[in-house]
Design an enzyme around this catalytic site. Structure first.
Site, PDB file in Angstrom:
ATOM      1  N   HIS A  68       3.012   7.781   7.948  1.00  0.00           N
ATOM      2  CA  HIS A  68       2.379   7.431   6.669  1.00  0.00           C
ATOM      3  C   HIS A  68       1.002   8.053   6.512  1.00  0.00           C
ATOM      4  O   HIS A  68       0.362   7.876   5.479  1.00  0.00           O
ATOM      5  CB  HIS A  68       2.287   5.920   6.527  1.00  0.00           C
ATOM      6  CG  HIS A  68       1.042   5.320   7.111  1.00  0.00           C
ATOM      7  ND1 HIS A  68       0.673   5.505   8.434  1.00  0.00           N
ATOM      8  CD2 HIS A  68       0.080   4.558   6.548  1.00  0.00           C
ATOM      9  CE1 HIS A  68      -0.464   4.861   8.642  1.00  0.00           C
ATOM     10  NE2 HIS A  68      -0.853   4.281   7.538  1.00  0.00           N
ATOM     11  N   CYS A  91       0.870  -1.169   0.000  1.00  0.00           N
ATOM     12  CA  CYS A  91       0.000   0.000   0.000  1.00  0.00           C
ATOM     13  C   CYS A  91       0.910   1.224   0.000  1.00  0.00           C
ATOM     14  O   CYS A  91       1.944   1.237   0.672  1.00  0.00           O
ATOM     15  CB  CYS A  91      -0.864  -0.004   1.258  1.00  0.00           C
ATOM     16  SG  CYS A  91      -1.964   1.409   1.364  1.00  0.00           S
ATOM     17  N   MET A 148      -9.801  11.903   4.828  1.00  0.00           N
ATOM     18  CA  MET A 148     -10.677  12.529   3.843  1.00  0.00           C
ATOM     19  C   MET A 148     -11.094  13.943   4.275  1.00  0.00           C
ATOM     20  O   MET A 148     -11.517  14.148   5.407  1.00  0.00           O
ATOM     21  CB  MET A 148     -11.929  11.678   3.667  1.00  0.00           C
ATOM     22  CG  MET A 148     -12.868  12.193   2.614  1.00  0.00           C
ATOM     23  SD  MET A 148     -14.311  11.159   2.498  1.00  0.00           S
ATOM     24  CE  MET A 148     -14.965  11.333   4.141  1.00  0.00           C
ATOM     25  N   PHE A 151      -7.832   6.486  -1.806  1.00  0.00           N
ATOM     26  CA  PHE A 151      -8.503   7.564  -2.543  1.00  0.00           C
ATOM     27  C   PHE A 151      -7.717   8.019  -3.759  1.00  0.00           C
ATOM     28  O   PHE A 151      -6.520   7.737  -3.898  1.00  0.00           O
ATOM     29  CB  PHE A 151      -8.767   8.762  -1.622  1.00  0.00           C
ATOM     30  CG  PHE A 151      -7.524   9.413  -1.038  1.00  0.00           C
ATOM     31  CD1 PHE A 151      -6.628  10.109  -1.841  1.00  0.00           C
ATOM     32  CD2 PHE A 151      -7.268   9.348   0.333  1.00  0.00           C
ATOM     33  CE1 PHE A 151      -5.500  10.723  -1.306  1.00  0.00           C
ATOM     34  CE2 PHE A 151      -6.138   9.963   0.878  1.00  0.00           C
ATOM     35  CZ  PHE A 151      -5.259  10.645   0.059  1.00  0.00           C
ATOM     36  N   ALA A 168      -2.490  10.145   8.926  1.00  0.00           N
ATOM     37  CA  ALA A 168      -2.954  10.773  10.155  1.00  0.00           C
ATOM     38  C   ALA A 168      -3.012   9.760  11.299  1.00  0.00           C
ATOM     39  O   ALA A 168      -2.682  10.086  12.445  1.00  0.00           O
ATOM     40  CB  ALA A 168      -4.320  11.405   9.937  1.00  0.00           C
ATOM     41  N   LYS A 224     -13.667   8.232  -4.126  1.00  0.00           N
ATOM     42  CA  LYS A 224     -13.494   7.179  -3.111  1.00  0.00           C
ATOM     43  C   LYS A 224     -14.316   5.947  -3.449  1.00  0.00           C
ATOM     44  O   LYS A 224     -15.329   6.034  -4.124  1.00  0.00           O
ATOM     45  CB  LYS A 224     -13.945   7.696  -1.744  1.00  0.00           C
ATOM     46  CG  LYS A 224     -12.941   8.637  -1.104  1.00  0.00           C
ATOM     47  CD  LYS A 224     -13.244   8.855   0.357  1.00  0.00           C
ATOM     48  CE  LYS A 224     -12.916   7.679   1.237  1.00  0.00           C
ATOM     49  NZ  LYS A 224     -11.492   7.425   1.376  1.00  0.00           N
ATOM     50  N   GLY A 277      -3.499  12.647   4.113  1.00  0.00           N
ATOM     51  CA  GLY A 277      -4.332  12.935   5.272  1.00  0.00           C
ATOM     52  C   GLY A 277      -5.627  12.158   5.194  1.00  0.00           C
ATOM     53  O   GLY A 277      -5.880  11.441   4.230  1.00  0.00           O
ATOM     54  N   HIS A 294      -3.721   7.032  -3.469  1.00  0.00           N
ATOM     55  CA  HIS A 294      -3.395   6.189  -2.310  1.00  0.00           C
ATOM     56  C   HIS A 294      -4.112   4.860  -2.480  1.00  0.00           C
ATOM     57  O   HIS A 294      -5.338   4.796  -2.412  1.00  0.00           O
ATOM     58  CB  HIS A 294      -3.859   6.894  -1.009  1.00  0.00           C
ATOM     59  CG  HIS A 294      -3.644   6.081   0.233  1.00  0.00           C
ATOM     60  ND1 HIS A 294      -4.392   6.236   1.373  1.00  0.00           N
ATOM     61  CD2 HIS A 294      -2.751   5.107   0.517  1.00  0.00           C
ATOM     62  CE1 HIS A 294      -3.979   5.407   2.310  1.00  0.00           C
ATOM     63  NE2 HIS A 294      -2.984   4.694   1.818  1.00  0.00           N
TER      64      HIS A 294
END
Length: 495
Positions: free
Chosen positions: A418, A119, A397, A226, A420, A494, A395, A256
DNA sequence: ATGTTC
């Protein structure tokens, strides 16, 4: 356990209740660095980079227990580290970094990589000005809505790819995508490992994993993944921002995502095997979720080969989505996009680091932690080498994202945060937030969200996460990385 | 994270 802060003698206070009855003292070394002294089988200390406020101290939060448990792994060196966005995960905490020495019986643990192998994040920088974007914003969001596959289940830029194509992707990652028209040759220069992890072994990827993967190549997935249209809101390091091409008001796209069902299935398969074979290697761990085998063993090589294949899938995924993004920009009458960087935050890698002045080849587990190589590192592309590696921090959403840069002599084997970091479970936040109201609030704040059911939107509400600005500030203060630019979202796709 | 419980 009863977790105790021993910041100042005589001022200890309880910070949480765990499951094992063990007392943990958390010693404040600096305002941004806490230490867990080795005890009960810990081979090295635990080190947590956090402000007092960011310590994962909610009742029942076992993240710090996990930091201590990871310190018991065979062959672990220096310390079991936690980044400022650390939270409770499977075996290892998310935001955990651990290095093992294969020459000293060091192990590799799938729990130290996570289910979503490789990821990661990539950041694209657009030619378009903010004014041009404003004029074409709805057209761009419409095009992205059509062209960016997302959500659970099948669907991807390549749809049902053949077994042969999948095998190529597992071996060569983004290289396959670029060589087959889904990218520009220069893209690979700005990918970690030039877009492909070496030593991938597709033979270790099960039929079921390949079947799941075949139908999802080039897709975002769901949850916190996202596709986001962002704009540079603030620059903190002018020289580096200039070198990265991130002036104020620069239009960017952040992607991401990970390795979808394929990576998940590989992790599941490998964990099952490791639990069975681990006793044969004479290894015991405090938690079955920390199942591991020696790096230098048949099963260690099998895991790393399968993991590398999943990593390549994740990279190809982001490359294919880059192609789809360029198509969306073209369809909306906007210009081209340049890749700034692509980096994973869930991976185990063999890297050379110095221990007591001596170079050692170590297996670095980063789970929810971003590699952050400092200036001059030969693994960085020449254009970025003077400033250090871009560290991409998505961050939650509707909130800011950050670009940091690696710094010299960073602790924790050149790693940084990586994201929040979640503080409320999906269930807990969905009880408190209504997705429809959240979508309205975000629109009111100038953030368009396409896709996502009300429920999945609610699960990603900003209140479920730590403040990313605070996490980044602590990264900076703790010497993990230096802030370069803050980006704010305008449009989100999303799952 | 995840064909969101093989």
């Amino acid at each position: 356990m009863a977790l105790v802060l021993a910041a100042e003698p005589g001022k200890r206070r309880s910070r949480g209740i765990g499951w094992d009855g063990i007392m943990i003292d958390l010693i404040e070394e600096t305002p941004y660095r806490w230490r867990i002294e080795p005890h009960d089988g810990m081979r090295v200390p635990g080190v947590v980079f956090a402000s007092r406020h960011l310590l994962p101290d909610a009742p029942g939060d076992l993240a710090l227990d996990q930091v201590a448990s990871v310190a018991m792994l065979p062959g672990i060196v220096q310390a079991s580290y936690a980044m400022p966005d650390v939270h409770w995960g499977y075996g290892f905490p998310i935001g955990g970094v651990a290095a093992t020495d294969p020459a000293a019986g060091g192990v590799v643990s799938p729990g130290g990589v996570g289910f979503d192998i490789s990821c990661g994040v990539r950041l694209l920088v657009a030619d378009a000005t903010r004014e041009q974007l404003s004029a074409h914003f709805e057209a761009l969001m419409d095009a992205a809505d059509t062209l960016i596959p997302r959500g659970v289940g099948p669907g991807g830029v390549l749809r049902d790819c053949s077994e042969q194509v999948l095998q190529e992707i597992l071996r060569t990652g983004s290289v396959y995508a670029v060589e087959h028209g889904y990218g520009q040759p220069g893209d690979l220069t700005f990918c970690e490992d030039h877009g492909a992890v070496a030593d991938a072994d597709p033979a270790q990827v099960s039929d079921r994993a390949r079947e799941r993967g075949r139908r999802q190549v080039g897709s975002i997935g769901s949850s916190n993944h996202f596709w986001e249209l962002q704009i540079v809101d603030r620059v903190l390091d002018r020289d580096t921002a200039e070198a990265y091409g991130l002036a104020p008001d620069t239009v960017c796209v952040m992607i991401h995502c990970g390795s979808r069902g394929l990576g998940h299935q590989i992790c599941t398969d490998q964990l099952r095997t490791m639990v069975e074979v681990m006793p044969g290697y004479g290894i015991t761990v405090p938690d079955q979720q920390l199942a591991c085998v020696p790096v230098d063993s048949e099963h260690g090589r099998r895991y790393l080969g399968a993991m590398a294949a999943a990593a390549n899938y994740g990279r190809a995924n982001r490359q294919l989505l880059t192609h789809a993004t360029r198509l969306a920009f073209a369809r909306a009458g906007l210009g081209d996009l340049r890749l700034l960087y692509d980096v994973s935050h869930n991976l185990a890698k063999m890297e050379t680091h110095h221990l007591g002045g001596e170079p050692r080849e170590l297996c670095i587990h980063r789970k929810g932690a971003t590699r952050a190589f400092g200036p001059g590192d030969p693994d960085l592309p020449e254009a970025l080498r003077p400033q250090g590696q871009p560290v991409l921090v998505p961050g939650s959403m509707g909130t800011a994202s950050w670009v940091l840069a690696g710094v010299p002599n960073a602790p924790a084997f050149a790693s940084a945060c990586h994201g929040a970091g979640r503080v409320l479970s999906r269930h807990a936040v969905a009880r408190r937030v209504k997705g429809t109201a959240l979508r309205h609030d975000l629109a009111h704040a100038g953030i368009t969200v396409r896709g996502a059911s009300p429920r999945s939107l609610a699960e990603e509400a900003p209140m479920a996460y730590k403040d990313v600005d605070e996490v980044v500030e602590v990264c900076h203060r703790a010497g993990l990385a230096r802030p370069v630019a803050r980006l704010i979202p305008l449009g989100v796709i999303k799952g």
